[in-house]
Design an enzyme around this catalytic site. Structure first.
Site, PDB file in Angstrom:
ATOM      1  N   HIS A 137      46.917  40.080  36.455  1.00 50.47           N
ATOM      2  CA  HIS A 137      48.139  40.318  35.669  1.00 50.47           C
ATOM      3  C   HIS A 137      48.425  39.125  34.761  1.00 50.47           C
ATOM      4  CE1 HIS A 137      52.199  41.586  34.643  1.00 50.47           C
ATOM      5  NE2 HIS A 137      52.680  40.443  35.111  1.00 50.47           N
ATOM      6  N   GLN A 244      62.176  40.671  26.433  1.00 56.57           N
ATOM      7  CA  GLN A 244      61.483  39.561  27.103  1.00 56.57           C
ATOM      8  C   GLN A 244      60.694  38.704  26.110  1.00 56.57           C
ATOM      9  OE1 GLN A 244      58.739  41.003  30.074  1.00 56.57           O
ATOM     10  NE2 GLN A 244      57.866  38.988  30.505  1.00 56.57           N
ATOM     11  N   THR A 261      66.428  46.096  39.390  1.00 61.25           N
ATOM     12  CA  THR A 261      65.205  45.895  40.165  1.00 61.25           C
ATOM     13  C   THR A 261      65.321  46.820  41.370  1.00 61.25           C
ATOM     14  OG1 THR A 261      65.195  43.578  39.490  1.00 61.25           O
ATOM     15  CG2 THR A 261      63.806  44.147  41.368  1.00 61.25           C
ATOM     16  N   GLU A 368      50.177  46.218  30.383  1.00 60.52           N
ATOM     17  CA  GLU A 368      48.729  46.065  30.519  1.00 60.52           C
ATOM     18  C   GLU A 368      47.993  47.384  30.306  1.00 60.52           C
ATOM     19  OE1 GLU A 368      47.628  43.509  34.144  1.00 60.52           O
ATOM     20  OE2 GLU A 368      49.751  43.907  34.409  1.00 60.52           O
TER      21      GLU A 368
HETATM   22  O1  LIG Z   1      53.179  36.264  31.010  1.00 60.47           O
HETATM   23  C1  LIG Z   1      54.384  36.374  30.743  1.00 60.47           C
HETATM   24  O2  LIG Z   1      54.936  35.753  29.851  1.00 60.47           O
HETATM   25  C2  LIG Z   1      55.251  37.279  31.511  1.00 60.47           C
HETATM   26  C3  LIG Z   1      54.845  37.948  32.558  1.00 60.47           C
HETATM   27  C4  LIG Z   1      55.738  38.873  33.264  1.00 60.47           C
HETATM   28  O3  LIG Z   1      56.568  39.596  32.735  1.00 60.47           O
HETATM   29  C5  LIG Z   1      55.521  38.961  34.674  1.00 60.47           C
HETATM   30  C6  LIG Z   1      56.640  38.692  35.626  1.00 60.47           C
HETATM   31  O4  LIG Z   1      57.774  39.194  35.705  1.00 60.47           O
HETATM   32  C7  LIG Z   1      56.070  38.109  36.849  1.00 60.47           C
HETATM   33  C8  LIG Z   1      55.202  39.126  37.470  1.00 60.47           C
HETATM   34  O5  LIG Z   1      55.680  40.239  37.718  1.00 60.47           O
HETATM   35  O6  LIG Z   1      54.021  38.836  37.775  1.00 60.47           O
HETATM   36 MG   LIG Z   2      63.990  43.055  37.450  1.00 62.70          MG
END
Ligand SMILES: O=C(O)/C=C/C(=O)CC(=O)CC(=O)O
Ligand SMILES: [Mg+2]
Ligand SMILES: [Ca+2]
Length: 419
Positions: A137, A244, A261, A368
């Site tokens: 991820h 974000q 959440t 993703e």
């Molecule tokens: O890579 C980034 O800037 C952000 C990643 C995320 O949104 C992930 C986050 O909330 C943490 C996760 O779920 O692994």
């Molecule tokens: Mg949340």
């Protein structure tokens, strides 16, 4: 012989006697919330079991922890109490023990059909933290948000990165999620976008529920950290990717994630998960000594996400992953969280971060899976870049045993339009 309950439990059920996850429910809206455990299609009322003086072990005998509207008091008692409760409950639910099996009046008072009760948040959550512990991820997000040259931040292999989430908006499965409004990147010379998010996403996660915790200033050793984790739930860290992306530099996620959440209602204990423990991935470089643990454990938990668009009869599986894909373990996350002296308290929630696996079909979010909307997914004939109003997102998680499951039930929520 395998342990068996006098209550008929279907082999596909997530809740055989080997599981006994803890939750909080009420039989109807007029009655009080109380702790229960899931057994097959039933919920066993722990306040009724306690009132019958059945918890007769040294820790629980005189405790009122099951006469509470949440599990925090029970969590604070620690693993010896959790083991005592589990042993008593496995005994009174087993096929060979008459105390509940042969007492119709007691069964009437203490067993409720799960389909008829209302499940509530099982814990009062003081603090919620979300980690970023799946390497797959992190790599994918890094590539999408910051480009393919250096997708992994320099610190990633040295510490389990996290941000402080928002505890007030953690909700129980079945709660609608309103599409949040907020700012997004400006296009050209215009002011920033403002309006309903156009990139609403789910994040496939699990979360650890903290037990006793620590005093301010007294870190928890990584090798003792498991004693502070009661169990796990499924968690959807709903995320607005446009909000974000615009807000997160330099302080991290804020309004893009704090609007909701969702967690599943049943906390599956680490004791129930122990049969499904497996080795965590080899860590290279070796972590610093405070994160180097004697035993580095993950759990083999199959995870699946389905989306059911509004008006469609069937849902579509969009990803399949596994908890064992995590790089940083739960115990490393917990030890790292306290290394500066920060105190954790009973009922705190520690999200694992999105659990993506190595294959394209195992990515844990739409960011993703659709590569930030560039490769739409097809769901029974319709396509999705991100979530639309009316989409219902459902997570399931299950460990496959020999002839039985230890499962988490579901964690679901439906997207409703911005107010
Ligand atoms: O890579 C980034 O800037 C952000 C990643 C995320 O949104 C992930 C986050 O909330 C943490 C996760 O779920 O692994
Ligand atoms: Mg949340
Ligand atoms: Ca997350």
């Amino acid at each position: 012989m395998a342990l068996k309950s006098f209550i008929e439990v279907h082999p596909d059920s997530h809740f055989p006697i080997q599981n006994l996850p803890f939750g909080v429910f009420r039989p109807d809206t007029a009655s009080l919330a109380r702790p229960g455990v899931a057994i097959g299609d039933y919920v066993l009322d722990l306040s009724a079991v306690a009132s019958a003086s059945i918890f007769d072990g040294p820790i629980l005998k005189d405790s009122d922890c099951f006469h509470q509207p949440n599990l925090n008091k029970f969590l604070a008692l620690g693993r010896p109490a959790w083991k005592e409760a589990r042993a008593t409950l496995q005994r009174i639910l087993s096929s060979t023990e008459p105390v509940l099996r042969d007492n119709a009046a007691f069964r009437e008072k203490s067993l409720f059909l799960m389909s008829k009760v209302e499940m509530l948040l099982p814990i009062a959550i003081g603090d919620y933290t979300d980690f970023f512990s799946s390497m797959h991820h992190a790599k994918n997000c890094g590539t999408i948000f910051r480009g393919p040259q250096n997708p992994m931040p320099q610190n990633w292999f040295h510490l389990p990165i996290a941000y402080h989430g928002r505890a007030s908006s953690v909700v129980i499965t079945g709660t609608d999620i309103s599409r949040p409004r907020g700012q997004g990147y400006p296009s050209g010379n215009s002011p920033p976008y403002f309006g309903p998010t156009q990139k609403l996403d789910f994040e496939l996660e699990m979360a650890a529920v903290v037990g006793p915790g620590n005093e301010l200033g007294k870190p928890i050793d990584v090798n003792d950290a498991a004693e502070h984790i009661f169990g796990l739930v499924l968690m959807n860290d709903w995320s607005a990717r446009d909000i974000q992306a615009w807000e997160y530099v330099p302080l991290g996620p804020f309004l893009g994630k704090s609007f909701g959440t969702t967690i599943s209602p049943w906390i599956v204990t680490l004791d129930a998960l122990e049969s499904f423990a497996c080795a965590a991935p080899e860590q290279d470089p070796k972590p610093l000594p405070y994160l180097a643990e004697k035993v580095s454990k993950n759990y083999d938990i199959s995870l699946e996400v389905q989306i059911k668009p509004d008006g469609q009869k069937d849902s579509c599986v969009v990803t399949r992953s596994n908890f064992k894909n995590l790089y940083w373990t739960l115990t490393q996350q917990l030890a790292h969280h306290t290394i500066n002296g920060c105190n954790l308290r009973p009922g705190d929630l520690l999200g694992t971060g999105t659990i993506s696996g190595p294959e394209p079909e195992s990515m844990g979010c739409l960011l993703e899976l659709t590569w930030n909307g560039q490769k739409p997914l097809s769901l029974n004939g319709i396509t999705r870049k991100f979530l639309e109003d009316g989409d219902e997102v459902t997570f399931t998680g299950v460990c496959k045993g020999d002839g039985y499951n230890v499962g988490f039930g579901t964690c679901s929520g439906k997207v409703v339009p911005s107010p």
